[in-house]
Design an enzyme around this catalytic site. Structure first.
Site, PDB file in Angstrom:
ATOM      1  N   PRO A  18     -99.970   1.549  56.717  1.00  0.00           N
ATOM      2  CA  PRO A  18    -101.128   1.793  57.589  1.00  0.00           C
ATOM      3  C   PRO A  18    -100.734   2.770  58.693  1.00  0.00           C
ATOM      4  O   PRO A  18     -99.745   2.564  59.387  1.00  0.00           O
ATOM      5  CB  PRO A  18    -101.429   0.402  58.166  1.00  0.00           C
ATOM      6  CG  PRO A  18    -100.129  -0.333  58.094  1.00  0.00           C
ATOM      7  CD  PRO A  18     -99.395   0.213  56.906  1.00  0.00           C
ATOM      8  N   GLN A  72    -105.634  -4.441  58.221  1.00  0.00           N
ATOM      9  CA  GLN A  72    -104.604  -4.765  59.209  1.00  0.00           C
ATOM     10  C   GLN A  72    -105.209  -4.856  60.610  1.00  0.00           C
ATOM     11  O   GLN A  72    -105.960  -3.983  61.026  1.00  0.00           O
ATOM     12  CB  GLN A  72    -103.490  -3.715  59.203  1.00  0.00           C
ATOM     13  CG  GLN A  72    -102.309  -4.139  60.095  1.00  0.00           C
ATOM     14  CD  GLN A  72    -101.253  -3.062  60.243  1.00  0.00           C
ATOM     15  OE1 GLN A  72    -101.445  -2.091  60.945  1.00  0.00           O
ATOM     16  NE2 GLN A  72    -100.124  -3.257  59.568  1.00  0.00           N
ATOM     17  N   CYS A 102     -96.242  -1.635  65.615  1.00  0.00           N
ATOM     18  CA  CYS A 102     -96.631  -0.379  66.256  1.00  0.00           C
ATOM     19  C   CYS A 102     -95.903  -0.218  67.584  1.00  0.00           C
ATOM     20  O   CYS A 102     -95.999  -1.082  68.460  1.00  0.00           O
ATOM     21  CB  CYS A 102     -98.133  -0.333  66.476  1.00  0.00           C
ATOM     22  SG  CYS A 102     -98.661   1.186  67.294  1.00  0.00           S
ATOM     23  N   LYS A 141     -96.485  -6.797  59.050  1.00  0.00           N
ATOM     24  CA  LYS A 141     -95.631  -5.604  59.138  1.00  0.00           C
ATOM     25  C   LYS A 141     -94.988  -5.586  60.517  1.00  0.00           C
ATOM     26  O   LYS A 141     -95.666  -5.739  61.533  1.00  0.00           O
ATOM     27  CB  LYS A 141     -96.433  -4.318  58.932  1.00  0.00           C
ATOM     28  CG  LYS A 141     -95.551  -3.059  58.923  1.00  0.00           C
ATOM     29  CD  LYS A 141     -96.339  -1.824  58.541  1.00  0.00           C
ATOM     30  CE  LYS A 141     -95.397  -0.643  58.293  1.00  0.00           C
ATOM     31  NZ  LYS A 141     -94.814  -0.114  59.536  1.00  0.00           N
ATOM     32  N   HIS A 171     -90.072  -2.246  58.901  1.00  0.00           N
ATOM     33  CA  HIS A 171     -89.667  -0.876  59.224  1.00  0.00           C
ATOM     34  C   HIS A 171     -88.254  -0.947  59.815  1.00  0.00           C
ATOM     35  O   HIS A 171     -88.011  -1.722  60.740  1.00  0.00           O
ATOM     36  CB  HIS A 171     -90.631  -0.263  60.238  1.00  0.00           C
ATOM     37  CG  HIS A 171     -90.319   1.162  60.561  1.00  0.00           C
ATOM     38  ND1 HIS A 171     -91.001   2.212  59.993  1.00  0.00           N
ATOM     39  CD2 HIS A 171     -89.397   1.712  61.376  1.00  0.00           C
ATOM     40  CE1 HIS A 171     -90.505   3.348  60.454  1.00  0.00           C
ATOM     41  NE2 HIS A 171     -89.532   3.071  61.303  1.00  0.00           N
ATOM     42  N   GLY A 205     -89.464   3.093  55.981  1.00  0.00           N
ATOM     43  CA  GLY A 205     -88.744   3.970  56.896  1.00  0.00           C
ATOM     44  C   GLY A 205     -87.929   5.026  56.190  1.00  0.00           C
ATOM     45  O   GLY A 205     -87.005   4.702  55.454  1.00  0.00           O
ATOM     46  N   ASP A 206     -88.307   6.298  56.361  1.00  0.00           N
ATOM     47  CA  ASP A 206     -87.533   7.454  55.910  1.00  0.00           C
ATOM     48  C   ASP A 206     -87.574   7.729  54.408  1.00  0.00           C
ATOM     49  O   ASP A 206     -86.825   8.574  53.930  1.00  0.00           O
ATOM     50  CB  ASP A 206     -86.061   7.345  56.342  1.00  0.00           C
ATOM     51  CG  ASP A 206     -85.872   7.393  57.841  1.00  0.00           C
ATOM     52  OD1 ASP A 206     -86.845   7.701  58.542  1.00  0.00           O
ATOM     53  OD2 ASP A 206     -84.749   7.105  58.313  1.00  0.00           O
ATOM     54  N   GLY A 228     -94.986   5.965  54.315  1.00  0.00           N
ATOM     55  CA  GLY A 228     -95.939   6.354  55.343  1.00  0.00           C
ATOM     56  C   GLY A 228     -96.018   7.848  55.500  1.00  0.00           C
ATOM     57  O   GLY A 228     -96.759   8.536  54.795  1.00  0.00           O
ATOM     58  N   ARG A 229     -95.228   8.382  56.439  1.00  0.00           N
ATOM     59  CA  ARG A 229     -95.367   9.784  56.822  1.00  0.00           C
ATOM     60  C   ARG A 229     -95.181  10.765  55.663  1.00  0.00           C
ATOM     61  O   ARG A 229     -95.794  11.832  55.639  1.00  0.00           O
ATOM     62  CB  ARG A 229     -94.387  10.112  57.955  1.00  0.00           C
ATOM     63  CG  ARG A 229     -94.793   9.506  59.292  1.00  0.00           C
ATOM     64  CD  ARG A 229     -93.745   9.722  60.362  1.00  0.00           C
ATOM     65  NE  ARG A 229     -92.525   8.949  60.121  1.00  0.00           N
ATOM     66  CZ  ARG A 229     -91.404   9.077  60.803  1.00  0.00           C
ATOM     67  NH1 ARG A 229     -91.329   9.976  61.768  1.00  0.00           N
ATOM     68  NH2 ARG A 229     -90.358   8.323  60.534  1.00  0.00           N
TER      69      ARG A 229
END
Length: 334
Positions: A18, A72, A102, A141, A171, A205-206, A228-229
């Site tokens: 998310p 979420q 977050c 999360k 994460h 993550g990554d 994610g990104r």
């Protein structure tokens, strides 16, 4: 087979993380098309839902083709979280997810998101309030901890599982790290290898290449990976990871025509969902990512991000599609 209650996600599911101002229905539709197994909405403020804030309510929009999908929520007040859980329950998603990860100041300062990592007792109470207020499976999360002096993910995992949380996405950074430095998955692996832990553990993550996804799957033993990104402007990442894991080979890198098609679909879905003006404006943040790494593209990128006229943008995309052989990648594209 990885399952959250009775929801079957496959042998090694890939989850779409998310992301605020990113994970809306148009973006999710593309990620689903290109292989995401489980997706989550943008995080939704529990206080906003209760106040009937328009933006918060709009984030509840989900569609049958997205399933399985989780909604979420975040917040720092038990009553507000319980009421929000009931509202979410009525919209009939597959999962209710709680954001305790977050790191942004405006969320943390309200005692929500990663701010709750400083008070695990509160985290447990907030989670229990949601579990008691919904028939849906509840997942969480979160991050490793508040900072490196307070990495408490093992306690968090055990206590959340004990009260009924049915999956955990972790994460591999602390709140203090924000999105800087390298994600440390060793703590995620420790949670997964804890004999007390029976629920699915997803690492985040990554992960930005198929090679890294396979390496982390093998090294850390997680039940699935949340991306994610790396998916922003590149929804193909999910099927690329799946193909590489299955065959050890790479899918062909999406060319200009593929990117134009994705950008156009994204734009038109945004216009349909948000209205023409807002759909055009909010799509601007995505063009740079869709056409990343293409040589001599500045002129066309400028047209895409500065125009407010839908037809003009569509004409630019059509030109790119019709002249796709002219454009080359200036460096390897991930």
């Amino acid at each position: 087979m990885v399952k959250i209650r009775d929801i079957e996600l496959g042998e090694f599911p890939l989850l779409l993380a998310p992301m605020e101002d990113v994970s809306d229905p148009p973006f999710r539709a593309l990620c689903k098309k290109h292989g995401a197994d489980l997706m989550y909405t943008e995080f939704i403020s529990s206080e906003g839902l209760i106040r009937d804030a328009i933006k918060s309510r709009q984030k509840l929009d989900i569609f049958d083709y997205e399933k399985p999908i989780g909604i979420q929520i975040f917040g720092g007040d038990e009553e507000a979280m319980a009421m929000s859980a009931k509202i979410v329950d009525a919209t009939n998603p597959d999962i209710l997810d709680i954001n305790f990860g977050c790191p942004v100041k405006k969320v943390v300062s309200k005692g929500a998101g990663a701010g709750v990592l400083k008070d695990v007792d509160l985290m447990v109470r907030l989670t229990k309030a949601c579990i008691n207020s919904t028939k849906l499976p509840v997942t969480v999360k979160t991050r490793l901890g508040w900072d490196h002096s307070m990495i408490n993910i093992m306690e968090v995992a055990e206590r959340l599982q004990d009260i009924g949380v049915e999956a955990l996405s972790i994460h591999g950074r602390t709140r203090a790290q924000m999105y800087k430095g390298e994600a440390d998955w060793s703590h995620i692996a420790e949670v997964k290898n804890n004999p007390r832990i029976k629920i699915p553990i997803f690492g985040n993550g990554d992960i930005d290449t198929p090679e890294k996804a396979l390496e982390y799957k093998n090294r850390y033993g997680v039940d699935g990976i949340m991306i994610g990104r790396a998916s922003i402007g590149y929804p193909w990442i999910f099927n690329e990871v799946k193909h590489f894991m299955a065959t050890g080979e790479h899918l062909a890198v999406p060319g200009i025509k593929d990117r134009v098609e994705a950008a156009r679909d994204h734009l038109m879905m945004s216009v349909k969902w948000k209205g023409e003006r807002l759909g055009v404006v909010e799509m601007k943040r995505h063009y740079t990512n869709y056409f990343k790494g293409i040589a001599h593209f500045k002129e066309y990128r400028t047209k895409l991000v500065t125009s407010f006229d839908l037809q003009e943008i569509l004409d630019t995309l059509s030109y790119l599609e019709e002249n796709s052989e002219v454009f080359m990648f200036s460096n390897p594209v991930v």
